[in-house]
Design a protein around this motif. Structure first.
Motif, PDB file in Angstrom:
ATOM      1  N   LEU A  20      36.438  37.486  17.012  1.00 50.61           N
ATOM      2  CA  LEU A  20      34.959  37.625  16.127  1.00 50.61           C
ATOM      3  C   LEU A  20      34.588  36.842  15.151  1.00 50.61           C
ATOM      4  CD1 LEU A  20      37.363  40.721  14.345  1.00 50.61           C
ATOM      5  CD2 LEU A  20      35.838  40.450  15.618  1.00 50.61           C
ATOM      6  N   ARG A  21      34.864  35.457  14.993  1.00 56.87           N
ATOM      7  CA  ARG A  21      34.145  34.437  14.427  1.00 56.87           C
ATOM      8  C   ARG A  21      34.232  33.759  15.726  1.00 56.87           C
ATOM      9  NH1 ARG A  21      39.426  33.113  11.220  1.00 56.87           N
ATOM     10  NH2 ARG A  21      39.700  34.521   9.214  1.00 56.87           N
ATOM     11  N   ARG A  22      33.880  33.680  16.983  1.00 53.56           N
ATOM     12  CA  ARG A  22      33.296  33.677  17.874  1.00 53.56           C
ATOM     13  C   ARG A  22      32.346  34.102  18.168  1.00 53.56           C
ATOM     14  NH1 ARG A  22      37.282  33.079  21.526  1.00 53.56           N
ATOM     15  NH2 ARG A  22      36.246  35.089  22.802  1.00 53.56           N
ATOM     16  N   HIS A  23      32.412  35.328  17.794  1.00 54.56           N
ATOM     17  CA  HIS A  23      31.570  35.989  17.784  1.00 54.56           C
ATOM     18  C   HIS A  23      30.489  36.375  17.353  1.00 54.56           C
ATOM     19  CE1 HIS A  23      31.651  36.848  22.516  1.00 54.56           C
ATOM     20  NE2 HIS A  23      32.447  36.509  21.952  1.00 54.56           N
ATOM     21  N   GLU A  24      30.689  35.506  15.427  1.00 55.38           N
ATOM     22  CA  GLU A  24      30.001  35.631  15.157  1.00 55.38           C
ATOM     23  C   GLU A  24      29.797  37.599  14.381  1.00 55.38           C
ATOM     24  OE1 GLU A  24      26.707  33.641  15.386  1.00 55.38           O
ATOM     25  OE2 GLU A  24      27.239  32.263  15.455  1.00 55.38           O
ATOM     26  N   MET A  25      31.210  37.717  14.281  1.00 54.09           N
ATOM     27  CA  MET A  25      31.196  39.300  14.247  1.00 54.09           C
ATOM     28  C   MET A  25      31.863  39.420  12.247  1.00 54.09           C
ATOM     29  SD  MET A  25      30.297  41.412  16.612  1.00 54.09           S
ATOM     30  CE  MET A  25      30.166  42.327  15.559  1.00 54.09           C
ATOM     31  N   PRO A  26      31.028  40.272  11.908  1.00 55.36           N
ATOM     32  CA  PRO A  26      32.110  39.776  10.078  1.00 55.36           C
ATOM     33  C   PRO A  26      33.059  41.175  10.200  1.00 55.36           C
ATOM     34  CG  PRO A  26      29.627  40.885  10.052  1.00 55.36           C
ATOM     35  CD  PRO A  26      29.435  40.435  11.790  1.00 55.36           C
ATOM     36  N   PHE A  27      34.116  41.050   9.832  1.00 56.26           N
ATOM     37  CA  PHE A  27      34.955  42.253   9.355  1.00 56.26           C
ATOM     38  C   PHE A  27      35.492  42.082   8.393  1.00 56.26           C
ATOM     39  CE2 PHE A  27      36.879  38.534  10.832  1.00 56.26           C
ATOM     40  CZ  PHE A  27      38.289  37.735   9.897  1.00 56.26           C
ATOM     41  N   ILE A 120      29.233  42.723  22.760  1.00 52.35           N
ATOM     42  CA  ILE A 120      28.972  42.147  21.468  1.00 52.35           C
ATOM     43  C   ILE A 120      28.035  41.888  20.679  1.00 52.35           C
ATOM     44  CG2 ILE A 120      30.356  40.390  21.108  1.00 52.35           C
ATOM     45  CD1 ILE A 120      31.409  42.819  19.803  1.00 52.35           C
ATOM     46  N   ARG A 121      27.579  41.348  20.793  1.00 52.46           N
ATOM     47  CA  ARG A 121      26.217  40.752  20.585  1.00 52.46           C
ATOM     48  C   ARG A 121      25.399  41.794  20.264  1.00 52.46           C
ATOM     49  NH1 ARG A 121      27.064  36.259  18.760  1.00 52.46           N
ATOM     50  NH2 ARG A 121      27.918  34.343  19.997  1.00 52.46           N
ATOM     51  N   GLU A 122      25.376  43.382  21.248  1.00 53.40           N
ATOM     52  CA  GLU A 122      24.663  44.156  20.434  1.00 53.40           C
ATOM     53  C   GLU A 122      24.868  45.133  19.434  1.00 53.40           C
ATOM     54  OE1 GLU A 122      24.562  47.211  24.379  1.00 53.40           O
ATOM     55  OE2 GLU A 122      24.011  45.019  25.475  1.00 53.40           O
ATOM     56  N   VAL A 123      25.829  44.661  18.666  1.00 47.53           N
ATOM     57  CA  VAL A 123      26.867  45.632  17.643  1.00 47.53           C
ATOM     58  C   VAL A 123      25.990  45.437  16.915  1.00 47.53           C
ATOM     59  CG1 VAL A 123      28.933  45.661  17.064  1.00 47.53           C
ATOM     60  CG2 VAL A 123      28.892  45.816  18.981  1.00 47.53           C
ATOM     61  N   PRO A 124      25.631  44.062  16.223  1.00 46.59           N
ATOM     62  CA  PRO A 124      25.025  43.852  14.782  1.00 46.59           C
ATOM     63  C   PRO A 124      23.284  45.052  14.903  1.00 46.59           C
ATOM     64  CG  PRO A 124      25.731  41.851  15.648  1.00 46.59           C
ATOM     65  CD  PRO A 124      26.089  43.148  16.704  1.00 46.59           C
ATOM     66  N   ASN A 125      22.842  44.993  15.764  1.00 45.42           N
ATOM     67  CA  ASN A 125      21.728  45.622  15.563  1.00 45.42           C
ATOM     68  C   ASN A 125      21.917  47.091  15.680  1.00 45.42           C
ATOM     69  OD1 ASN A 125      20.361  43.181  16.590  1.00 45.42           O
ATOM     70  ND2 ASN A 125      20.192  43.807  18.929  1.00 45.42           N
ATOM     71  N   LEU A 126      23.546  47.983  16.066  1.00 51.66           N
ATOM     72  CA  LEU A 126      23.483  48.583  15.337  1.00 51.66           C
ATOM     73  C   LEU A 126      23.650  49.396  13.734  1.00 51.66           C
ATOM     74  CD1 LEU A 126      26.097  49.313  18.063  1.00 51.66           C
ATOM     75  CD2 LEU A 126      23.735  50.634  17.950  1.00 51.66           C
TER      76      LEU A 126
END
Length: 128
Positions: A20-27, A120-126
């Motif tokens: 998650l951190r590598r892909h800069e996904m907050p959780f 996974i990079r598409e997820v923040p746009n959602l």
């Protein structure tokens, strides 16, 4: 929250956090469970917030999450297409097809709650 983080991978929690951190996904929460809908409701109760999106690739999990009314970013994979692939001989994972059937899968995909993503990079746009 941990139910069984090492069910599939050793150090499941550590690997998941690093990914998650590598892909800069907050959780806010990481939960390892087969009872996805229950876990999502518990997260909402505990946090006082609302789950707005769940990232998933597994068909059985997707069905369960959609049936509970949550929105899913479905990672596009060969095994989760509109027509479910039959279990390959020797394949240990049947993607939960004993818990649902093709019409239920179609209903989940057509619910308006499932958005397919290629990465996974598409997820923040959602989340905007």
């Amino acid at each position: 929250t941990e139910e069984n983080p090492d069910k599939i991978y050793n150090n499941g929690l550590g690997l998941t956090r690093a990914w998650l951190r590598r892909h800069e996904m907050p959780f806010d929460y990481i939960t390892f469970t087969d009872r996805k809908a229950e876990a999502l409701r518990n997260m909402e109760i505990e946090s006082g917030g609302r789950v707005v999106l769940v990232v998933e690739d597994h068909p059985a999990n997707t069905v369960q999450i959609v049936e509970a009314g949550y929105r899913v970013a479905l990672m596009d994979r060969p095994y989760n297409q509109k027509t479910l692939l039959p279990k390959a001989e020797g394949d240990p994972d049947d993607y939960g097809v004993e818990t649902f059937n093709q019409p239920i899968w179609n209903r989940a995909l057509d619910s308006g709650l499932v958005v397919r993503v290629n990465g996974i990079r598409e997820v923040p746009n959602l989340l905007l």
